[in-house]
Design an enzyme around this catalytic site. Structure first.
Site, PDB file in Angstrom:
ATOM      1  N   LYS A 124     -68.309 -62.035  24.172  1.00  0.00           N
ATOM      2  CA  LYS A 124     -67.448 -62.119  22.985  1.00  0.00           C
ATOM      3  C   LYS A 124     -66.180 -62.907  23.264  1.00  0.00           C
ATOM      4  CE  LYS A 124     -69.030 -58.433  20.071  1.00  0.00           C
ATOM      5  NZ  LYS A 124     -68.730 -57.277  19.258  1.00  0.00           N
ATOM      6  N   LYS A 207     -79.130 -62.342  20.525  1.00  0.00           N
ATOM      7  CA  LYS A 207     -79.400 -61.190  19.646  1.00  0.00           C
ATOM      8  C   LYS A 207     -78.940 -61.485  18.223  1.00  0.00           C
ATOM      9  CE  LYS A 207     -75.413 -58.193  19.720  1.00  0.00           C
ATOM     10  NZ  LYS A 207     -74.923 -56.877  19.452  1.00  0.00           N
ATOM     11  N   LYS A 210     -74.017 -59.626  13.365  1.00  0.00           N
ATOM     12  CA  LYS A 210     -73.353 -59.835  12.081  1.00  0.00           C
ATOM     13  C   LYS A 210     -72.269 -60.881  12.182  1.00  0.00           C
ATOM     14  CE  LYS A 210     -72.078 -55.051  12.191  1.00  0.00           C
ATOM     15  NZ  LYS A 210     -71.471 -54.724  13.486  1.00  0.00           N
TER      16      LYS A 210
HETATM   17  N1  AQP Z   1     -79.786 -57.370  17.333  1.00  0.00           N
HETATM   18  C1  AQP Z   1     -79.802 -56.065  17.518  1.00  0.00           C
HETATM   19  N2  AQP Z   1     -80.941 -55.421  17.851  1.00  0.00           N
HETATM   20  C2  AQP Z   1     -80.957 -54.077  18.017  1.00  0.00           C
HETATM   21  N3  AQP Z   1     -79.859 -53.305  17.865  1.00  0.00           N
HETATM   22  C3  AQP Z   1     -78.711 -53.902  17.540  1.00  0.00           C
HETATM   23  N4  AQP Z   1     -77.473 -53.433  17.323  1.00  0.00           N
HETATM   24  C4  AQP Z   1     -76.642 -54.457  17.004  1.00  0.00           C
HETATM   25  N5  AQP Z   1     -77.321 -55.614  17.014  1.00  0.00           N
HETATM   26  C5  AQP Z   1     -78.609 -55.305  17.347  1.00  0.00           C
HETATM   27  C6  AQP Z   1     -77.106 -52.037  17.405  1.00  0.00           C
HETATM   28  O1  AQP Z   1     -76.355 -51.696  16.258  1.00  0.00           O
HETATM   29  C7  AQP Z   1     -75.394 -50.705  16.613  1.00  0.00           C
HETATM   30  C8  AQP Z   1     -74.069 -51.075  16.060  1.00  0.00           C
HETATM   31  O2  AQP Z   1     -73.593 -52.239  16.668  1.00  0.00           O
HETATM   32  P1  AQP Z   1     -72.075 -52.636  16.416  1.00  0.00           P
HETATM   33  O3  AQP Z   1     -71.867 -53.019  15.027  1.00  0.00           O
HETATM   34  O4  AQP Z   1     -71.187 -51.561  16.863  1.00  0.00           O
HETATM   35  O5  AQP Z   1     -71.801 -53.805  17.372  1.00  0.00           O
HETATM   36  P2  AQP Z   1     -72.703 -54.896  17.975  1.00  0.00           P
HETATM   37  O6  AQP Z   1     -73.714 -54.293  18.878  1.00  0.00           O
HETATM   38  O7  AQP Z   1     -71.764 -55.860  18.609  1.00  0.00           O
HETATM   39  O8  AQP Z   1     -73.422 -55.478  16.686  1.00  0.00           O
HETATM   40  P3  AQP Z   1     -73.262 -56.880  16.058  1.00  0.00           P
HETATM   41  O9  AQP Z   1     -74.073 -56.931  14.809  1.00  0.00           O
HETATM   42  O10 AQP Z   1     -73.541 -57.933  17.075  1.00  0.00           O
HETATM   43  O11 AQP Z   1     -71.736 -56.885  15.649  1.00  0.00           O
HETATM   44  P4  AQP Z   1     -70.641 -57.947  15.976  1.00  0.00           P
HETATM   45  O12 AQP Z   1     -71.250 -59.260  15.558  1.00  0.00           O
HETATM   46  O13 AQP Z   1     -69.447 -57.564  15.161  1.00  0.00           O
HETATM   47  O14 AQP Z   1     -70.389 -57.877  17.443  1.00  0.00           O
HETATM   48  C9  AQP Z   1     -75.419 -50.557  18.121  1.00  0.00           C
HETATM   49  O15 AQP Z   1     -76.166 -49.406  18.447  1.00  0.00           O
HETATM   50  C10 AQP Z   1     -76.150 -51.779  18.569  1.00  0.00           C
HETATM   51  O16 AQP Z   1     -76.869 -51.556  19.770  1.00  0.00           O
END
Ligand code: AQP
Length: 345
Positions: A124, A207, A210
């Protein structure tokens, strides 16, 4: 870690997990996390505590109005996906100050070397790590506090959070060791199902996220049927037909991703899916996947839109959830203060 500390079996079986309101929910969040949260709620052997982690979201800058909207929309998403506020505790993190208070103590337990190994920070922060917020660096200590302030024994997450969960375990073990106590459980990660790591539709090595700048890389829970069909039609694939066994997907990350998504949406295992679709070209498989995704996601997005028409009801649910969450968290924080030696606790 080999130190002799308590196992989580001495604690009330309790699940905690959270999602950041850092944008719209993706199919990755749904399959990797939220769908599992609902399963654990329905399974009935755990108390379930689910959180919109707004303090985590601001580790990268968020527009305040968008953050408020995303928090309420995420709450609507939880409910639309099947989280019942009467069965699970549902709230936003900043309303329960014990998370941030325990996080400070854990900042003093975690070691710099541990934090520097966190791959999510490296991903990040990118090349400009010197300009990243201190909060982004300390994120895993706050995550440990989120979990341990409830003495949570189990945490359902996607594969990407595995390293942070290991750090949570290390923090609990070190705290228990340093203070000669068995106060914190050593939490078990629950990383299960066909879609523990949903990948970008544009790049099978990244991955689905969002915050990816490309909207075409992800399916948002609020996408309509045409948008979902278009994104799947344009998803990167290879020219081969689908194999009949999972080992045929080994060097085909994009194909594997689409099959995993299908399996998770259909509640099937990958081998069962391939028995049905092995030998088909993507031109035939992609419309099947679109139809399935629309059938599963449309009821959720429709319900989210309905719930968002009455944000007062969402706010009331969050109020009630925060009160219930504090009833668990406040005595655990107070006992932690006593253990650490804070006068007046
Ligand atoms: N691509 C993914 N596949 C499986 N699980 C996923 N999770 C996120 N992306 C995937 C799971 O969703 C939960 C919440 O995640 P988060 O919003 O706290 O943060 P993150 O993992 O950083 O998700 P994003 O979508 O990538 O958010 P941003 O872009 O803001 O960093 C967790 O249980 C995660 O494992």
């Amino acid at each position: 870690m080999t130190e002799a500390v308590q196992t989580s079996s001495q604690f009330t079986p309790r699940v905690f997990s959270g999602i950041q309101p850092s944008g719209g929910l993706t199919l990755g969040n749904y399959l990797g996390a939220m769908k599992r949260f609902v399963d654990m709620q329905e399974e009935g052997s755990f108390e379930t505590v689910y959180c919109m982690v707004d303090l985590h979201a601001i580790t990268v800058w968020q527009d305040p109005d968008k953050l408020r909207h995303a928090t309420r929309e995420l709450c609507a998403g939880f409910i639309a996906a099947g989280i019942d506020p009467a069965k699970s505790i549902l709230f936003n993190q900043s309303r329960v100050p014990e998370h941030a208070q325990l996080a400070w103590i854990f900042n003093c337990v975690a070691r710099m070397g541990w934090m520097q190994r966190m791959t999510q920070f490296k991903d990040k922060a990118g090349k400009n790590a010197q300009n990243a917020s201190l909060g982004l660096f300390a994120y895993p200590a706050l995550m440990a506090a989120d979990i341990l302030v409830y003495h949570a024994t189990h945490v359902p997450v996607g594969e990407d959070q595995k390293q942070h969960l290991e750090l949570t375990r290390d923090i609990a073990i070190k705290f228990n060791h340093d203070y000669g106590t068995e106060f914190f459980p050593v939490t078990e990660p629950v990383i299960e199902g066909a879609a523990t790591r949903v990948m970008s539709l544009r790049d099978g090595s990244k991955k689905m996220s969002k915050s990816d700048p490309s909207d075409a890389s992800r399916i948002n829970m609020t996408d309509d049927a045409d948008t979902i069909a278009k994104k799947i039609r344009k998803a990167k694939t290879d020219p081969e037909a689908l194999p009949s066994e999972a080992k045929g997907l080994e060097d085909r990350p994009e194909a594997r991703n689409l099959v995993n998504i299908y399996a998770a949406l259909a509640d099937m295992d990958v081998d069962a899916v391939l028995r049905d679709v092995g030998g088909k070209q993507f031109s035939e498989f992609k419309p099947m996947l679109s139809d399935l995704a629309v059938a599963k996601l449309a009821p959720i997005s429709t319900e989210m839109a309905r719930l968002m028409q009455d944000t007062a009801e969402i706010d009331a649910i969050l109020d009630q959830g925060a009160t219930r969450a504090r009833d668990i968290a406040a005595p655990i924080l107070q006992k932690t203060y006593q253990i650490v030696g804070m006068v007046g606790a």
